[in-house]
Design an enzyme around this catalytic site. Structure first.
Site, PDB file in Angstrom:
ATOM      1  N   GLY A 157       1.125  -1.451   0.150  1.00  0.00           N
ATOM      2  CA  GLY A 157       0.069  -0.119  -0.081  1.00  0.00           C
ATOM      3  C   GLY A 157       1.101   1.206   0.115  1.00  0.00           C
ATOM      4  CB  CYS A 158       0.159   5.166  -0.871  1.00  0.00           C
ATOM      5  SG  CYS A 158      -1.427   5.015  -0.740  1.00  0.00           S
ATOM      6  CG  PHE A 159      -1.151   6.158   4.249  1.00  0.00           C
ATOM      7  CD1 PHE A 159      -0.070   7.423   4.133  1.00  0.00           C
ATOM      8  CD2 PHE A 159      -2.199   5.769   3.345  1.00  0.00           C
ATOM      9  CE1 PHE A 159      -1.339   8.268   3.637  1.00  0.00           C
ATOM     10  CE2 PHE A 159      -3.112   7.244   3.109  1.00  0.00           C
ATOM     11  CZ  PHE A 159      -2.733   8.036   2.765  1.00  0.00           C
ATOM     12  CB  ALA A 165       5.240   6.439   3.311  1.00  0.00           C
ATOM     13  CB  ILE A 186       6.531   7.993  -1.555  1.00  0.00           C
ATOM     14  CG1 ILE A 186       5.302   7.963  -0.980  1.00  0.00           C
ATOM     15  CG2 ILE A 186       7.749   7.050  -1.332  1.00  0.00           C
ATOM     16  CD1 ILE A 186       4.214   6.132  -1.187  1.00  0.00           C
TER      17      ILE A 186
END
Lengths: 345, 345, 345, 345
Positions: free
Chosen positions: C148-150, C153, C311
């Site tokens: 996932g994106c979070f 990061a 990111i």
């Protein structure tokens, strides 16, 4: 091939660096800066760090013209007037992104730029780098005057209709809108975020220095062409230009015919995309790319044509068009290094 | 005085609520919603909570026309066609913010709105609520057709020059730009943040329903007036409209004379501010206020006039102009409740 | 190599198309869409037009698993649970960008995603595709659960300090901020431009489905790790994530030591850049690139560490990380197709 | 009542002018500027034109302290240190919007502001103007130290829980986000639109001068309170602050109890609105108003509280809070001139 970028820390310079960094024909990039020589580019722009750092070199024309294959001048108005002649006569070809070498008529430069113009010799050598309309001359050139951002959008938009003399030149109105990066990197009250955001501003009404540049090319196409009305607005976005262009037709014609005229003019051009009927581009359609997208319509109520032309002002309006010119200068594939599709969303 | 707002949860309705909430003559506000009746307005918009909550009432015209002094219709196209006649004949005056009652010619409504028009009786009763040009009629009216956002900016911009027949009506081009709230509250792909931000879009080229509204008023001023060219663009900001207006002068004249013409036309108008020569307004100059700011210039090279007119599309372009009309309807101070200066930055 | 993208018209799909379009190892891209099969991708996204158009194909797993070398699933939660098993067992490797295959514990998926989880077989086959921490497993895999994106990061930000057990796991607070594109392409009131612009919003407080994904990896590094506090905010920008991370150190140490720990952990990683002391990245530093930039500091007043990790949520947080995984799956240069520097300005 | 604004052309000064312009108790406003004295305010800000123009007067403390009822100092750090004593002892009350008079401990000012502190006499006279927590002292004061924007959001957010000693002071983390106007009007590279837009930046990590101001008030509430962790971020929007606040509870408790604690602490405060359970404010909920909106939740997994507190940084974080203080100083209705609801959308 070895490339140099003078004025590397400005917006045009950064964009050039980004493109050349992944260009298949470029092996080596030297960055030059008169104000920040000795500093590392990557200390100023840490986001550009990949592998080895680039020290900002002093501008030494004698050395540059022999060491480099191509020099890009991404400098403020006035710099390349003196610098270009010093770079001529060696190995390097020169691509000037400023407005200094675009106007053939010295008195116009003086009038609109409020500066002393470049000499006749360098103006004579400089070829106007609008590839879609001047490809053969560009391929023979040693010095390129890379077009301004607004003229690029405007001229690609009106070229076919003016060339074909379908519309009254005196009726031409160009209502242009630009992202804030067009105003350059130096901060001021107009580009302060708190002023520019949630705001739409008009500036330099009837006084923009891109007016004579547009008119010079119009006269190439039609010697009867007249002074144009050209307005510039600041949009609360970083990048992108839209020129909304109005023209009165000389006679009645169909939108289908106009459409196919544009399609046929640009069908071999890799970077101009004419939209299907009824479809108009927005600036995000070309964001981060070298494309110019064009939409056309015709209002039967007024017999007036509306042409919408969009570019990324720092790409097709500056850096990527300069690289397109470089590709042509060196007989490479015109598209080399410029294949990236627009960023979305 | 008791006010009612129908369509209270849309952008126009919220703005009306905000203004009436601190209006010195308004004691009581009732909010109406056909789709959300029974809910509390402050549950939907917690930011509007101050003291007692407002339940969204059902639209009951018979009751409303006796209980209320004024009803604002902030409803989608088509609603007030039926609702207005049901509200007529009682105590309440009606101010319609939709486009339903603006066009006197029913066939034009049909053509541009693609809907069945209002009846002749209600169209006959409806007075076009552009206070700077129609104040006396407004003061006598029972039903107000509150102008569209684009027509407000455009007409205030061209009024004096057209009225004086100084320019060729057929040369009129209006290049308009609007913030995204003009598209209303219903979400779609065009107004999605990720699409609209860092983007500049053109839409409804030559097809916007505000075109006949502009032309109707132009004909009031000059029966020889012609179809206009009118383009609308979406700016990545929430609120604000700029109309950049181009006109060919009939004869040569000075910008000073134009300037003083505008100054004299609007000198008694509290909400139109004509800029000093060489100064042009930006949309933020009127943000959150009822002002329309106007700048004018003239290009001697083309004898073409450029007029820049800005408003807040939800205020002078909708809600605060409706309140200005309300003030006139009730012989109050035209400025009551509308004294707030623009937000800056 | 032949690639397929399922869910090509979503934000992740478009970004994948853009990258693969110029990827040196990809000869052929097929786009799939269950809802828009039969339409041309370039009719929906005219800005993606270059040369031949792409018809959106029906999803036919049996065919795809033999025809393609790699299939990217850029689909909403729930789709790849069924689709992945149908794609296994052929030639094609599968890279799933959704959250369906990330959580090994089926009950956690059920709890946080409110859906039935994937089967044990496919969960067993799926390798968590965070290349900087799981490279060897990725290189052996047939199915990748792209992070996932979070979590990308956050985990790249806390990895070294948690792995070394320098901080108390229960003290971990991740305050994350994301651009609006993270909410996907479907329009709603939250992502409406007029609501999201000039606004900063918090959402899903303590309830985001990325929480168990982060915790799962933390437990890999330190089996004593605890539930974390994780907050997500919506920033009025399209792309970009910043995770501001707080941790209480177990013992006193210097910021220099922390800095060199991070430098040494990531020195061989081409896409993680640890900033020099006192320097912190902003989201624009990685815009349009596959980089994760990290800054670290330590407050001697509180003995608390602050880590800043940024990111591009659609690139390293989704599409370009998926391509990085593809490169690893096929033993290509990890950087292939991902060399573009961040866009600036 | 006669009011004066020193530093009228800065963002705080403009906001003050806007509010006082429609304040029912203010008859006369004089604007002062040391750098632009002699110019007309409305020439610099044409959008503020309504009726008569305001000349920017020289700062003459002797005259001001007798002529005016209240003087607002909207000046950069360092100015009011000398100016305030010169304004004391006359008729005028002084409200200082800078940070000069907030810190009682001179050594802290020196350390965090890197300047010489104000004298003991004026620091002794200055009352910290956070009305919700210090109303009685404010009503007796002659000099007000108007709180900083971040401390206002943070302290209103943590007040009840710290006062009641429900949480460990050493666990307090404040992750704050601000619009760009917080950085003031002077343009620089950080606030340049092309840099700040589509960007999210962190700045002054652990070094912001509002840290000691927050800690000073925390110690008023709980003498055991500890150094806090406080981070500040720049959001690509003009106005608004959100403080996301994390605290570890000393013992287990329910979110309902927390909620009702906050409701009861603030029930009589006209400008603090505590949200219903599960609802969190966004910054637009208070845009253009004097409200502070607060949402609270509790994660049973970690026994950690998350408090979300939002204000408009130029209103409740500066100008409108200063007017709230003025109302209290003169025993007027605390809400006078501050009744406007937030702008939406």
């Amino acid at each position: 091939m070895k490339a140099g970028i003078v004025g590397a820390t400005g917006y045009g310079g950064i964009e050039l660096f980004r493109i050349l960094n992944v260009h298949p024909q470029i092996d080596d990039i030297t960055l030059y800066s008169s104000s920040q020589a000795g500093e590392y580019f990557e200390d100023i722009y840490p986001q550009m760090q990949r592998g080895q750092s680039h020290i900002l070199a002093d501008v030494e024309p004698d050395k540059m013209k022999e060491d480099l294959d191509v020099v890009f001048l991404a400098t403020p108005a006035g710099v390349s007037i003196d610098l270009t002649p010093q770079l001529q006569g060696g190995k390097a070809k020169v691509i000037d992104l400023s407005g200094d070498l675009r106007l053939k008529d010295q008195s116009l430069y003086k009038q609109w730029y409020k500066k002393e113009p470049a000499g006749e010799a360098v103006l004579g050598a400089a070829v106007y780098g609008l590839p879609e309309w001047n490809k053969e001359n560009i391929q023979q050139a040693d010095v390129i005057a890379n077009p301004g951002c607004f003229p690029t959008a405007a001229l690609l938009g009106v070229g076919p209709i003016i060339k074909e003399r379908l519309a009254s030149p005196s009726s031409l109105i160009i209502d242009a809108k630009s992202g804030v990066s067009g105003a350059g990197k130096n901060p001021n009250l107009i580009t302060h975020f708190a002023h520019a955001q949630e705001n739409f501003q008009i500036y330099k009404v009837n006084q923009h220095q891109h007016i004579p540049e547009i008119e010079q090319q119009l006269q190439q196409w039609d010697e009867d062409s007249q002074p144009v009305t050209f307005s510039t607005h600041l949009v609360p976005m970083t990048k992108g230009i839209m020129a909304t262009i109005y023209l009165q037709l000389n006679e009645e014609m169909t939108v289908e015919k106009l459409q196919s005229l544009y399609k046929s003019y640009y069908e071999k051009e890799p970077f101009v995309r004419v939209r299907e009927m009824g479809s108009f581009p927005c600036t995000k359609d070309v964001y981060g790319s070298n494309f110019c997208d064009i939409g056309i319509t015709l209002d039967p109520r007024t017999n007036r044509v509306t042409i919408v032309s969009v570019i990324d002002n720092l790409m097709k309006g500056a850096a990527s068009q300069a690289v397109q010119n470089m590709n042509l200068l060196f007989q490479a594939d015109e598209r080399a290094g410029l294949l990236t599709l627009p960023v979305y969303p």
